[in-house]
Design a protein around this motif. Structure first.
Motif, PDB file in Angstrom:
ATOM      1  N   PHE A  51     -32.871   0.312  12.196  1.00 26.38           N
ATOM      2  CA  PHE A  51     -31.755   1.063  11.326  1.00 26.38           C
ATOM      3  C   PHE A  51     -30.824   0.164  10.736  1.00 26.38           C
ATOM      4  O   PHE A  51     -30.466   0.157   9.464  1.00 26.38           O
ATOM      5  N   VAL A  52     -30.420  -0.720  11.679  1.00 27.00           N
ATOM      6  CA  VAL A  52     -29.450  -1.894  11.088  1.00 27.00           C
ATOM      7  C   VAL A  52     -30.266  -2.535   9.916  1.00 27.00           C
ATOM      8  O   VAL A  52     -29.477  -2.944   8.835  1.00 27.00           O
ATOM      9  N   TRP A  53     -31.482  -3.147  10.171  1.00 18.94           N
ATOM     10  CA  TRP A  53     -31.999  -3.912   9.171  1.00 18.94           C
ATOM     11  C   TRP A  53     -32.254  -3.078   7.817  1.00 18.94           C
ATOM     12  O   TRP A  53     -32.132  -3.697   6.842  1.00 18.94           O
ATOM     13  N   LEU A  54     -32.523  -1.673   7.928  1.00 22.35           N
ATOM     14  CA  LEU A  54     -32.540  -0.906   6.759  1.00 22.35           C
ATOM     15  C   LEU A  54     -31.287  -1.096   6.057  1.00 22.35           C
ATOM     16  O   LEU A  54     -31.237  -1.113   4.898  1.00 22.35           O
ATOM     17  N   VAL A  55     -30.310  -0.600   6.704  1.00 19.99           N
ATOM     18  CA  VAL A  55     -28.988  -0.437   5.792  1.00 19.99           C
ATOM     19  C   VAL A  55     -28.685  -2.000   5.434  1.00 19.99           C
ATOM     20  O   VAL A  55     -28.084  -1.959   4.201  1.00 19.99           O
ATOM     21  N   TYR A 248     -42.322  16.632  -8.266  1.00 20.12           N
ATOM     22  CA  TYR A 248     -42.717  15.528  -6.820  1.00 20.12           C
ATOM     23  C   TYR A 248     -41.594  15.965  -6.110  1.00 20.12           C
ATOM     24  O   TYR A 248     -40.510  16.070  -6.523  1.00 20.12           O
ATOM     25  N   THR A 249     -41.775  15.767  -4.722  1.00 21.66           N
ATOM     26  CA  THR A 249     -40.573  15.637  -3.670  1.00 21.66           C
ATOM     27  C   THR A 249     -40.321  14.281  -3.326  1.00 21.66           C
ATOM     28  O   THR A 249     -40.988  13.461  -4.216  1.00 21.66           O
ATOM     29  N   LEU A 250     -39.325  14.192  -2.671  1.00 25.88           N
ATOM     30  CA  LEU A 250     -38.765  12.854  -2.380  1.00 25.88           C
ATOM     31  C   LEU A 250     -39.949  12.023  -1.736  1.00 25.88           C
ATOM     32  O   LEU A 250     -39.984  10.995  -2.010  1.00 25.88           O
ATOM     33  N   ALA A 251     -40.764  12.650  -0.849  1.00 24.81           N
ATOM     34  CA  ALA A 251     -41.749  11.890  -0.116  1.00 24.81           C
ATOM     35  C   ALA A 251     -42.674  11.347  -1.069  1.00 24.81           C
ATOM     36  O   ALA A 251     -43.057  10.203  -1.203  1.00 24.81           O
ATOM     37  N   VAL A 272     -34.827   4.744   0.648  1.00 17.79           N
ATOM     38  CA  VAL A 272     -35.222   5.188   2.089  1.00 17.79           C
ATOM     39  C   VAL A 272     -33.958   5.848   2.719  1.00 17.79           C
ATOM     40  O   VAL A 272     -33.704   6.829   3.202  1.00 17.79           O
ATOM     41  N   THR A 273     -32.854   5.200   2.722  1.00 15.04           N
ATOM     42  CA  THR A 273     -31.605   5.446   3.372  1.00 15.04           C
ATOM     43  C   THR A 273     -31.196   6.683   2.795  1.00 15.04           C
ATOM     44  O   THR A 273     -30.673   7.660   3.697  1.00 15.04           O
ATOM     45  N   VAL A 274     -31.026   6.904   1.563  1.00  9.41           N
ATOM     46  CA  VAL A 274     -30.489   8.208   0.916  1.00  9.41           C
ATOM     47  C   VAL A 274     -31.518   9.353   1.324  1.00  9.41           C
ATOM     48  O   VAL A 274     -31.069  10.615   1.548  1.00  9.41           O
ATOM     49  N   MET A 275     -32.814   9.196   1.455  1.00 10.50           N
ATOM     50  CA  MET A 275     -33.618  10.154   1.947  1.00 10.50           C
ATOM     51  C   MET A 275     -33.175  10.509   3.447  1.00 10.50           C
ATOM     52  O   MET A 275     -33.714  11.781   4.061  1.00 10.50           O
ATOM     53  N   VAL A 276     -33.046   9.638   4.308  1.00 10.45           N
ATOM     54  CA  VAL A 276     -32.788   9.899   5.777  1.00 10.45           C
ATOM     55  C   VAL A 276     -31.483  10.302   6.169  1.00 10.45           C
ATOM     56  O   VAL A 276     -31.311  10.987   7.000  1.00 10.45           O
TER      57      VAL A 276
ATOM     58  N   ALA B 123     -40.499   7.435   5.318  1.00 11.80           N
ATOM     59  CA  ALA B 123     -39.279   6.603   5.286  1.00 11.80           C
ATOM     60  C   ALA B 123     -39.695   5.677   6.437  1.00 11.80           C
ATOM     61  O   ALA B 123     -39.184   4.318   6.343  1.00 11.80           O
ATOM     62  N   SER B 124     -39.907   6.060   7.750  1.00 14.38           N
ATOM     63  CA  SER B 124     -40.281   5.111   8.670  1.00 14.38           C
ATOM     64  C   SER B 124     -41.558   4.025   8.280  1.00 14.38           C
ATOM     65  O   SER B 124     -41.516   2.805   8.762  1.00 14.38           O
ATOM     66  N   ALA B 125     -42.354   4.544   7.674  1.00 11.36           N
ATOM     67  CA  ALA B 125     -43.352   3.855   7.100  1.00 11.36           C
ATOM     68  C   ALA B 125     -42.987   2.813   6.348  1.00 11.36           C
ATOM     69  O   ALA B 125     -43.392   1.575   6.302  1.00 11.36           O
ATOM     70  N   LEU B 126     -42.115   2.973   5.271  1.00 12.55           N
ATOM     71  CA  LEU B 126     -41.792   2.003   4.145  1.00 12.55           C
ATOM     72  C   LEU B 126     -40.893   1.133   4.959  1.00 12.55           C
ATOM     73  O   LEU B 126     -40.918  -0.051   4.726  1.00 12.55           O
ATOM     74  N   LEU B 127     -39.977   1.684   6.010  1.00  7.73           N
ATOM     75  CA  LEU B 127     -39.064   0.520   6.741  1.00  7.73           C
ATOM     76  C   LEU B 127     -40.151  -0.409   7.303  1.00  7.73           C
ATOM     77  O   LEU B 127     -39.808  -1.776   7.366  1.00  7.73           O
TER      78      LEU B 127
END
Lengths: 300, 301
Positions: A51-55, A248-251, A272-276, B123-127
């Motif tokens: 998560f930290v790496w993501l943000v 399209y959906t977000l996914a 990705v962060t915005v989707m989560v 999301a987790s796949a891309l991460l």
């Protein structure tokens, strides 16, 4: 557990139980209290690192993405990654589509599953138990088996390439949530409904005015799980919305984005962060309901 | 009297059926018909544009004797399941045990372990695609700083499946919560009795906790196996079945046959082999469960 010596505050030290006194007691204390705690901290760090790496990545300037060894703190914080990621693809359109599908499913599932669960839980009629066994049996059928014929049906009525195939089926309920609600309805005492029945209330009135208000916690669990199912779904939109980018959906949108810009990690991680975020918010405001629901159904 | 009873029965039957009618429609349209239709398609050559054409067992014999990709997909899926299912159960069991020790801040830990499991798969796949980036990813940076050799993760055919396993283990929260719920139900008296008899923590875990949780282990085992057979999103998005078909999983191959090549009949045959295999495996586990799953209140023979 009552003799626990708190390793952080030292509370309880004054009354060290005999088995923790002396040198071998200290070893035992370490094994029992320090080791589990250290293990937990270590594991939690591993789980939180992605998560930290993501943000962190989502806020980095391009020049900092490909740096070795990687730096954790963006320098400078590039907040503009977010607006850029959200305009690269029609992000808000996709989000609206995702929301529409997910909320439609939540409403439709709440209505259909609660009606069906009422019929299984609160009315006595011959054949009820047999049909309930059928319902349980259908949960054993893996979805790849029905995938193709259902696609063929929707294709024949012209629903491929629209939301319809992802929304309307919810009106027929889902075995898992019917089961969950039925179990809950069974626990509601009978006398309330009996009193209403004596006063001439119909079954539908009892369902609407007595059972539904009492079943709010279970309904909330179903609502959250259905929302997540649909918000996170990939295969459904992939099959039924393919080709029409407007829908399209977000996914699906994220998948497209990844295909086109697979090296632009900062923007991708921002997207990705915005989707989560909605998922995380939903989790934090309803943690209890959430975890109970998972424990009940064993499903995400 | 008798007539009145039967009239209530009739009335109840009508309202009962009315209440469950939405599900009856779904059962007929989205379950019963599709199950039989897919069985029928599996004996046909069907490209969706022309009506299905009966070819008997040809799809099945082609799958079983002439399709190396089918065996590749079966092998990859079983390989992944054999790694992930036991690791997932053992690791989430251990974490649940640790969380059950009444440590401080247990709700924070629980949140941390649980949150990844509700992440959208895409999301987790891309991460994780980024974490496992061979040059600039986090995983290799950490390994590199300890001078541990750095694998190519998703881009190395030998590492692609283990990488998927690691990624999926991040989402073990669901399994963990089921174990946590089970742990709440273990009667305290059992531990107290064992303590009086001088049992240590290891013995108590092995002789009380594990047996009492066998129903949860059983549940997680069955659900886990079915889940591991249906991995799709990650291998579709990130690895596209590669490198060198090392992540060509069963459902991806089925999807390609159905929706890329429009071999609906062939894909239906794959679906039915899948169904049969899952059913047999589940029944098999169910059969052994009498020997190792302990239900409270049940008297052992």
């Amino acid at each position: 557990m009552s003799n626990t010596v708190n390793p952080l505050t030292g509370a309880g030290v004054g009354r060290i139980p005999p088995r923790y006194r002396g040198a071998s007691g200290a070893v035992r204390w370490t094994m029992r209290h320090l080791v589990p705690h250290l293990l937990l901290i270590g594991l939690a760090l591993i789980f939180i690192l992605p998560f930290v790496w993501l943000v962190s990545t989502s806020l980095k300037p391009d020049s900092q993405i490909f740096v070795l060894p990687p730096e954790w703190v963006p320098h400078p914080f590039k907040w503009s990654n977010y607006p850029e990621a959200l305009t690269y693809i029609p992000y808000f359109l996709y989000m609206r589509n995702s929301l529409y599908i997910a909320l439609f499913n939540v409403c439709a599932m709440l209505i259909s599953c609660s009606l069906v669960a009422y019929g299984f839980a609160r009315i006595h009629w011959p054949g009820r138990n047999l049909l309930f066994i059928v319902l349980l049996a259908t949960m054993m059928i893996p979805y790849p088996v029905t995938l193709i014929p259902v696609f063929v049906i929707f294709r024949q009525i012209g629903w491929v390439g629209s939301f319809n195939a992802l929304t309307w089926p919810a009106l027929t309920g889902s075995a898992f949530y019917i089961f969950l609600l039925r179990q809950f309805f069974m626990t509601i005492p009978q006398d309330l409904a009996d009193a209403a029945r004596v006063d001439g209330a119909s079954e539908f009135q009892i369902y609407r005015r007595i059972i539904l208000p009492l079943a709010k916690p279970a309904l909330a669990t179903v609502a959250i799980l259905v929302f997540l199912d649909n918000w996170n779904d990939f295969l459904g939109p992939l099959i039924y919305l393919g080709g029409n980018q407007q829908d399209y959906t977000l996914a699906l949108g994220l998948n497209d984005y990844f295909g086109a810009h697979s090296a632009e990690w900062a923007l991708l991680m921002a997207a990705v962060t915005v989707m989560v975020i909605p998922v995380a918010v939903l989790f934090f405001v309803s943690q209890r309901t959430f975890i109970q629901g998972i424990a009940l159904t064993g499903r995400r | 009297m008798k007539r009145r009873v039967s009239r209530t029965t009739v009335r109840n039957t009508i309202s009962g059926l009315l209440f469950i009618s939405p599900w009856i429609v779904g059962l007929l349209v989205f379950t019963c018909y599709p199950v039989f239709a897919s069985l029928y398609y599996s004996f046909t050559d069907y490209n969706i544009l022309q009506p299905p054409h009966w070819i008997g067992l040809a799809n099945y014999s082609r799958l079983l004797t002439q399709d190396p990709l089918f065996y590749r997909a079966v092998f990859n899926t079983l390989y992944y399941a054999a790694l992930w299912v036991p690791l997932n159960i053992v690791l989430s069991f251990l974490i649940a045990l640790l969380l059950n020790l009444n440590v401080r801040g247990v709700s924070i830990y629980r949140t941390i372990f649980f949150l990844p499991s509700i992440m959208p798969q895409i999301a987790s796949a891309l991460l994780w695609a980024w974490i496992f980036n061979p040059q600039f990813g986090l995983a290799n940076a950490i390994l590199g700083s300890f001078d541990i050799p750095t694998p190519g993760w998703f881009s190395d055919p030998n590492w692609s499946k283990p990488s998927l396993v690691i990624m999926s283990l991040w989402g073990l929260g669901t399994t963990m919560v089921i174990f946590l719920a089970g742990l709440q139900d273990v009667p305290r008296e059992l531990y107290e009795a064992a303590e009086i008899d001088g049992a240590g923590p290891v013995r108590k875990t092995w002789n009380i906790t594990v047996p009492m949780l066998t129903p949860a282990i059983f549940f997680n085992l069955v659900i886990g196996i079915i889940q591991s057979f249906q991995v799709f999103t990650t291998v579709y998005v990130v690895t596209q079945g590669g490198p060198v078909d090392s992540t060509l999983f069963y459902l991806l191959q089925l999807y390609r046959n159905a929706f890329s090549y429009f071999n609906m009949g062939y894909a239906s045959a794959m679906a039915w082999l899948f169904f049969a295999f899952v059913l047999l495996l589940t029944l098999g586990i169910l059969k052994t469960s009498g020997r190792w799953v302990y239900y409270e209140g049940e008297i052992r023979k």
